[in-house]
Structure formats: structure tokens, C-alpha cells
Design a protein around this motif. Structure first.
Motif, PDB file in Angstrom:
ATOM      1  N   LYS A  60       0.696  -1.156  -0.057  1.00 26.70           N
ATOM      2  CA  LYS A  60       0.110  -0.065  -0.062  1.00 26.70           C
ATOM      3  C   LYS A  60       0.760   1.103   0.003  1.00 26.70           C
ATOM      4  O   LYS A  60       0.696   2.313  -0.777  1.00 26.70           O
ATOM      5  CB  LYS A  60      -1.058  -0.049   1.266  1.00 26.70           C
ATOM      6  N   ALA A  61       2.017   1.143   0.647  1.00 22.66           N
ATOM      7  CA  ALA A  61       2.683   2.341   0.921  1.00 22.66           C
ATOM      8  C   ALA A  61       3.597   2.489  -0.501  1.00 22.66           C
ATOM      9  O   ALA A  61       3.755   3.669  -0.818  1.00 22.66           O
ATOM     10  CB  ALA A  61       3.739   2.219   2.099  1.00 22.66           C
ATOM     11  N   LEU A  62       3.961   1.520  -0.997  1.00 19.11           N
ATOM     12  CA  LEU A  62       4.892   1.588  -2.393  1.00 19.11           C
ATOM     13  C   LEU A  62       3.709   1.853  -3.532  1.00 19.11           C
ATOM     14  O   LEU A  62       4.284   2.924  -4.404  1.00 19.11           O
ATOM     15  CB  LEU A  62       5.469   0.089  -2.559  1.00 19.11           C
ATOM     16  N   PHE A  63       2.536   1.292  -3.663  1.00 15.00           N
ATOM     17  CA  PHE A  63       1.726   1.420  -4.890  1.00 15.00           C
ATOM     18  C   PHE A  63       0.949   2.552  -4.759  1.00 15.00           C
ATOM     19  O   PHE A  63       0.074   3.060  -5.753  1.00 15.00           O
ATOM     20  CB  PHE A  63       1.168   0.117  -5.206  1.00 15.00           C
ATOM     21  N   LYS A  64       0.598   3.147  -3.809  1.00 13.00           N
ATOM     22  CA  LYS A  64      -0.187   4.220  -3.381  1.00 13.00           C
ATOM     23  C   LYS A  64      -1.731   3.700  -3.935  1.00 13.00           C
ATOM     24  O   LYS A  64      -2.352   2.734  -3.439  1.00 13.00           O
ATOM     25  CB  LYS A  64      -0.011   5.488  -3.843  1.00 13.00           C
ATOM     26  N   ASP A  65      -2.123   4.277  -4.677  1.00 10.38           N
ATOM     27  CA  ASP A  65      -3.495   4.166  -5.528  1.00 10.38           C
ATOM     28  C   ASP A  65      -3.616   3.507  -6.689  1.00 10.38           C
ATOM     29  O   ASP A  65      -4.698   3.328  -7.248  1.00 10.38           O
ATOM     30  CB  ASP A  65      -4.268   5.675  -5.633  1.00 10.38           C
ATOM     31  N   SER A  66      -2.474   2.868  -7.127  1.00 13.34           N
ATOM     32  CA  SER A  66      -2.618   2.224  -8.252  1.00 13.34           C
ATOM     33  C   SER A  66      -3.377   1.092  -8.197  1.00 13.34           C
ATOM     34  O   SER A  66      -3.996   0.748  -9.065  1.00 13.34           O
ATOM     35  CB  SER A  66      -1.070   1.439  -8.442  1.00 13.34           C
ATOM     36  N   ILE A  67      -3.718   0.383  -7.254  1.00 13.92           N
ATOM     37  CA  ILE A  67      -4.973  -0.618  -6.930  1.00 13.92           C
ATOM     38  C   ILE A  67      -5.624  -0.214  -5.764  1.00 13.92           C
ATOM     39  O   ILE A  67      -5.033   0.220  -4.919  1.00 13.92           O
ATOM     40  CB  ILE A  67      -4.271  -1.858  -6.909  1.00 13.92           C
ATOM     41  N   PRO A  68      -6.710  -0.207  -5.827  1.00 17.69           N
ATOM     42  CA  PRO A  68      -7.757   0.154  -4.681  1.00 17.69           C
ATOM     43  C   PRO A  68      -7.396  -0.865  -3.511  1.00 17.69           C
ATOM     44  O   PRO A  68      -7.130  -2.060  -3.784  1.00 17.69           O
ATOM     45  CB  PRO A  68      -9.325  -0.272  -5.096  1.00 17.69           C
ATOM     46  N   SER A  69      -7.423  -0.185  -2.165  1.00 13.66           N
ATOM     47  CA  SER A  69      -6.872  -0.600  -1.094  1.00 13.66           C
ATOM     48  C   SER A  69      -7.523  -1.977  -0.806  1.00 13.66           C
ATOM     49  O   SER A  69      -6.769  -3.109  -0.497  1.00 13.66           O
ATOM     50  CB  SER A  69      -6.952   0.266   0.064  1.00 13.66           C
ATOM     51  N   ASP A  70      -8.764  -2.195  -0.862  1.00 10.86           N
ATOM     52  CA  ASP A  70      -9.464  -3.289  -0.431  1.00 10.86           C
ATOM     53  C   ASP A  70      -9.055  -4.445  -1.360  1.00 10.86           C
ATOM     54  O   ASP A  70      -8.983  -5.514  -0.886  1.00 10.86           O
ATOM     55  CB  ASP A  70     -11.148  -3.169  -0.373  1.00 10.86           C
ATOM     56  N   LYS A  71      -8.973  -4.083  -2.574  1.00  6.89           N
ATOM     57  CA  LYS A  71      -8.795  -5.100  -3.747  1.00  6.89           C
ATOM     58  C   LYS A  71      -7.146  -5.406  -3.568  1.00  6.89           C
ATOM     59  O   LYS A  71      -6.655  -6.941  -3.548  1.00  6.89           O
ATOM     60  CB  LYS A  71      -8.894  -4.663  -5.052  1.00  6.89           C
ATOM     61  N   LEU A  72      -6.211  -4.513  -3.000  1.00  7.18           N
ATOM     62  CA  LEU A  72      -4.765  -5.176  -2.729  1.00  7.18           C
ATOM     63  C   LEU A  72      -4.734  -5.870  -1.622  1.00  7.18           C
ATOM     64  O   LEU A  72      -3.958  -6.683  -1.613  1.00  7.18           O
ATOM     65  CB  LEU A  72      -4.112  -3.544  -2.446  1.00  7.18           C
ATOM     66  N   GLU A  73      -5.669  -5.442  -0.630  1.00  5.62           N
ATOM     67  CA  GLU A  73      -5.401  -6.274   0.459  1.00  5.62           C
ATOM     68  C   GLU A  73      -5.717  -7.832   0.180  1.00  5.62           C
ATOM     69  O   GLU A  73      -5.010  -8.893   0.621  1.00  5.62           O
ATOM     70  CB  GLU A  73      -6.215  -5.848   1.529  1.00  5.62           C
ATOM     71  N   GLU A  74      -7.041  -8.053  -0.486  1.00  7.41           N
ATOM     72  CA  GLU A  74      -7.562  -9.213  -1.056  1.00  7.41           C
ATOM     73  C   GLU A  74      -6.539 -10.048  -1.843  1.00  7.41           C
ATOM     74  O   GLU A  74      -6.104 -11.216  -1.494  1.00  7.41           O
ATOM     75  CB  GLU A  74      -8.803  -9.114  -1.974  1.00  7.41           C
ATOM     76  N   LEU A  75      -5.724  -9.449  -2.610  1.00  4.65           N
ATOM     77  CA  LEU A  75      -4.758  -9.969  -3.406  1.00  4.65           C
ATOM     78  C   LEU A  75      -3.517 -10.588  -2.912  1.00  4.65           C
ATOM     79  O   LEU A  75      -2.929 -11.615  -2.768  1.00  4.65           O
ATOM     80  CB  LEU A  75      -4.224  -8.953  -4.757  1.00  4.65           C
ATOM     81  N   VAL A  76      -2.971  -9.654  -1.761  1.00  5.70           N
ATOM     82  CA  VAL A  76      -1.961  -9.894  -1.176  1.00  5.70           C
ATOM     83  C   VAL A  76      -2.052 -11.295  -0.134  1.00  5.70           C
ATOM     84  O   VAL A  76      -1.546 -12.145   0.108  1.00  5.70           O
ATOM     85  CB  VAL A  76      -1.533  -8.927  -0.255  1.00  5.70           C
ATOM     86  N   HIS A  77      -3.291 -11.228   0.539  1.00  7.14           N
ATOM     87  CA  HIS A  77      -3.657 -12.248   1.288  1.00  7.14           C
ATOM     88  C   HIS A  77      -3.981 -13.505   0.643  1.00  7.14           C
ATOM     89  O   HIS A  77      -3.776 -14.659   0.936  1.00  7.14           O
ATOM     90  CB  HIS A  77      -5.050 -11.736   2.420  1.00  7.14           C
ATOM     91  N   HIS A  78      -4.333 -13.360  -0.744  1.00  4.52           N
ATOM     92  CA  HIS A  78      -4.666 -14.626  -1.372  1.00  4.52           C
ATOM     93  C   HIS A  78      -3.331 -15.254  -1.736  1.00  4.52           C
ATOM     94  O   HIS A  78      -3.172 -16.301  -1.900  1.00  4.52           O
ATOM     95  CB  HIS A  78      -5.376 -14.269  -2.527  1.00  4.52           C
ATOM     96  N   ALA A  79      -2.227 -14.523  -2.227  1.00  7.26           N
ATOM     97  CA  ALA A  79      -0.923 -14.822  -2.523  1.00  7.26           C
ATOM     98  C   ALA A  79      -0.532 -15.666  -1.313  1.00  7.26           C
ATOM     99  O   ALA A  79       0.524 -16.460  -1.854  1.00  7.26           O
ATOM    100  CB  ALA A  79      -0.084 -13.585  -2.797  1.00  7.26           C
ATOM    101  N   PHE A  80      -0.391 -15.179  -0.033  1.00  7.68           N
ATOM    102  CA  PHE A  80       0.209 -15.650   1.039  1.00  7.68           C
ATOM    103  C   PHE A  80      -0.751 -16.513   2.140  1.00  7.68           C
ATOM    104  O   PHE A  80      -0.970 -15.839   3.194  1.00  7.68           O
ATOM    105  CB  PHE A  80       0.863 -14.730   1.727  1.00  7.68           C
ATOM    106  N   PRO A  81      -1.094 -17.777   1.694  1.00 11.36           N
ATOM    107  CA  PRO A  81      -1.665 -18.383   2.920  1.00 11.36           C
ATOM    108  C   PRO A  81      -0.909 -19.099   3.742  1.00 11.36           C
ATOM    109  O   PRO A  81      -1.317 -20.017   4.487  1.00 11.36           O
ATOM    110  CB  PRO A  81      -2.657 -19.669   1.830  1.00 11.36           C
TER     111      PRO A  81
END
Length: 434
Positions: A60-81
Motif C-alpha cells: 500500500k505504501a509503495l503502490f499508493k492508489d495504483s490498486i484500490p486498497s480493498d482489492k490490494l489487501e485481497e490480492l496479497v492475502h490470497h498470495a500468502f496463505p
């Protein structure tokens, strides 16, 4: 968020372009335009944060608003189970950061799954297709194959050096099918990497395909690897000692990721570049002369890289100042016999089983601690020892259990295409199998 080329700092491309194109036309490497400084408050508060929690905050700090925050959180948590736990050998002194709890049992699951999540997001938005080319010296291919298996809009071609990967590593590359193709190259990892790099600069291939890389030449393979350095620090900061990381190093993406975390504010006293007899970077740190050489075959095969492509990123992060880099980075190299001795000694002393790459990292850490005894040392365990079952068993004289997921792969038939280290042959193969 913009990215620039190490060969042309005035060049700026979007996050999507850097992710999906991987390599600039000028054959530099993409780097983030700005590196966020996370600050002491962040690093003081991450003791209980999981890999995905930390990954989301840094992304979030790196990409800022390039990806919506809620979507970014979903993507990252999906990547790291899965998580990246630190195991203690000697309390407050010697620790192992286990990076093999992902599906391919190697540290590269972190980068590959993160890349797959990000690529899937952009491809779904644009309805485009991408052909990923990746060279592997062992673990990258398996992580990429499993991370991208069945992802819509993505085709993966993996090149690996014939006879220079373990049986389990080869099975991970050659048995999955679907959108994964494996090419067995008569040559070294450096030959495989050269074929991939040349493909990215070939005009005909780039007209025919949208090519991307899942090697650490893609900045999005490297960025998420910075997360587990922060995660590890959160697990050992309780000891109140200066922290040092020893990173088994081949192509130097993993160590560059650590340097990226350092630039974000991670409190690290020293990084240790631990290599096998492919010692171009330790020699550089000793002499100031960077001299790539043909790779040498060793038992720590995933590190058999004679011309590490990420070296330019590592020096770039320190403004190409040799003396500045030397202040934060120490290098050591070790031969196969020393590696085996370390594997046996760790097992005898701590009842802990290491793969040969992890053992090289352990050797670098203990070498550094001989003159710096007051530090809290962390060596990166880059692969599960079962991936090198025969070698490990011959050293520790104890059976190594193969995890069920790998056991199932061992019973599958191998499917690969054999090829010389010849770009024209490789190009023709790609064009014919499009």
C-alpha cells in the motif's frame, strides 16, 4: 506509481507496464521511482504481523492508489496463505528463517504467487494474454509453475539446464501440464537466462506475443521478497540485539530484496552474501572488480550463477558507491565439502536438517559472527531439504521425509522439450507453439 530503467533513469512506465513487460527495451532493469520509508513505528509494531499483513502495508505504501486498497489487501492475502517462521537454533544468536512453507517448498513461492496475483488482476481488467518466459537454476521454475498453473490469460515456458537440477525440482517443472511448458536446455543456467533475455529484445517475438518474465529480473518478483525480511525482524527484535541476515545468493534477487527492505527503514546491521564457488560478488566486495565468469556446477545448484543479473539492482540501491555497499554487505564463499560439513554439524548439534543452500547461508553467518559475536543472526532457509533428498540423506545418514505434495509429483511422468542453447532454435519453438 511509476518505474524507471536502471539504464535510463529518465524513462518512466506504469506499474502495469513494468509488471507485464518485465524488461525495458534498453535491457536495463525496472526500479520503483520512489521507495517509501516505513519508519520506526512500523517496524516496532510488527512482532505479531503475519507475512500477508506486512505485505499489504508495504504494498500500500509503495503502490499508493495504483490498486484500490480493498482489492490490494485481497490480492496479497490470497498470495500468502502460508507464513515464514523463524526457528531458533541458539536463542538470540542463531536463527533460521524458513521460507519453504509455500506450495513448491522454496522461497520463490513468495515472489511467484505475488506476481501471479498482480498479473491476474491486470489481465482480468484488460482482457489480455501474456506469455511468461522464465529461466531456472532449480527453485524458480517450480514456484512459477505452481504459482501460475491454470491462471487464465497466462502461458508459461520454463527453461532449465539439463542435468543440473534435482529430481524433485525437475518433477515440479515437467509434470504439471496445462499452461506450463518445460524446455530442457543443453547448457548452464546462464545459457537459459541469456535465451530469455534475448527473447525480450527480439522484435518479431514481441510483435507476436506480450512477453513477461517471472524471473527476478521482474521487479514484482523481487518486491514481495522484502516482506519476509521485515517479518523475520519482527520475530527476533525481542532479543534487543543488532540483526544481521545471511542470504544464500545466486542471481542476487533475494539479497536485493533485503536491501530494498533496508531502504524502507528495516533496522539491519549487516547483510551477508553467502555463495558457493560462483563467487563473483564476494570477490567484488574484496577487490572492487566485478568480473562475471561461466557458472560452476555445485551441490547448491540453485545458486550456480556466474553472471548474476540482479547485481546491478543491488549496487543501484546504494548509488553505485562501492564503499557504501561494503559498509552494509559482507561476502563469503564456500565449497561443496564445507557445505556438507555444515549440514552434518547443524544436524548433530541442533537436530535441524538443512538443504545445501541453507547450509551455505549458515556458513556465512557463523563466519561473520566469529568477529561479530554480539549480533542476532538470521540465515535464510531457501528450500525444504526433501527437494535434495538423496544428497541430504547421504550427509546426515537419516531418511528425509518427502511432503505429500512432492511425493505425488514424483509418480507423474516427465514432459519436456530438449533443446540446445541456441536462440534461433528457441525462437522457432516459441513461434511454432504459439
Amino acid at each position: 506509481m511509476k518505474f524507471y530503467s536502471t539504464n535510463n533513469p529518465s524513462l518512466r512506465v506504469s506499474m502495469e507496464e513494468a509488471l507485464l513487460r518485465s524488461l525495458p527495451a534498453d535491457r536495463g532493469l525496472y526500479m520503483p521511482e520512489t521507495i517509501p520509508f516505513m519508519g520506526a513505528d512500523f517496524f516496532n509494531s510488527i512482532s505479531d504481523g503475519s507475512l500477508s499483513d506486512i505485505g499489504f502495508q508495504v504494498s500500500k505504501a509503495l503502490f499508493k492508489d495504483s490498486i484500490p486498497s480493498d482489492k490490494l489487501e485481497e490480492l496479497v492475502h490470497h498470495a500468502f496463505p502460508f507464513d515464514t517462521p523463524v526457528v531458533t537454533l541458539e536463542d538470540g544468536k542463531t536463527h533460521v528463517l524458513e521460507l519453504f512453507h509455500g506450495p513448491s517448498l522454496a522461497f520463490k513461492d513468495v515472489g511467484a504467487r505475488y506476481m501471479a496475483a498482480m498479473m491476474g488482476y491486470y489481465l482480468e481488467k484488460s482482457n489480455q494474454e501474456v506469455h511468461i518466459l522464465v529461466a531456472t537454476s532449480g527453485d524458480t521454475g517450480g514456484a512459477v509453475a505452481m504459482g501460475f498453473l491454470g491462471v487464465p490469460g497466462i502461458k508459461v515456458t520454463i527453461l532449465y539446464p539439463s542435468g543440473r537440477v534435482s529430481d524433485l525440482q525437475e518433477k515440479q517443472l515437467t509434470t504439471l501440464g496445462q499452461n506450463i511448458t518445460a524446455i530442457e536446455v543443453d547448457g548452464s543456467f546462464d545459457d537459459c537466462q541469456a535465451l530469455v533475455k534475448t527473447a525480450f529484445t527480439d522484435s518479431e517475438l514481441n510483435r507476436q506475443f506480450r512477453l513477461a518474465s517471472a524471473n527476478s529480473i521482474n521487479i514484482f518478483r523481487l518486491i514481495p521478497q522484502s516482506f519476509y525480511y521485515a517479518r523475520a525482524y519482527g520475530q527476533v527484535k525481542q532479543f534487543g540485539k543488532p540483526v544481521v541476515f545471511s542470504t544464500p545468493s545466486g542471481n542476487f534477487g533475494n539479497l536485493s530484496a533485503g536491501a530494498l527492505a533496508y531502504k524502507m527503514g528495516l533496522p539491519v546491521q549487516q547483510f551477508i552474501a553467502s555463495t558457493n564457488l560462483n563467487y563473483v560478488v564476494p570477490k567484488y566486495l574484496e577487490t572492487g572488480i566485478y568480473e562475471p565468469k561461466p557458472s560452476v556446477e555445485t551441490i547448491s545448484n540453485a545458486m550456480d550463477v556466474g553472471s548474476p543479473s540482479n547485481f546491478v539492482r543491488l549496487t543501484h540501491l546504494f548509488d553505485d558507491h562501492y564503499e557504501t555497499l561494503k559498509q552494509i554487505l559482507t561476502g563469503y564463499f564456500f565449497n561443496d565439502e564445507q557445505t556438507k560439513q555444515a549440514m552434518e554439524a547443524v544436524y548433530q548439534q541442533f537436530d535441524y536438517v538443512m538443504c545445501p543452500h541453507t547450509a551455505v547461508g549458515y556458513l556465512g553467518l557463523t563466519s561473520y559472527q566469529q568477529s561479530n559475536p554480539g549480533v542476532c543472526g538470521i540465515t535464510l532457509a531457501t528450500a525444504h531439504p526433501a527437494k535434495f533428498k538423496e544428497l541430504v540423506e547421504s550427509v546426515i545418514h537419516k531418511p528425509v521425509e518427502i511432503p505429500a505434495a512432492l511425493e505425488e509429483l514424483m509418480n507423474r511422468p516427465k514432459h519436456s522439450f530438449k533443446m540446445k542453447a541456441d536462440f534461433d532454435e528457441f525462437k522457432e519453438f516459441l513461434l511454432q507453439t504459439a
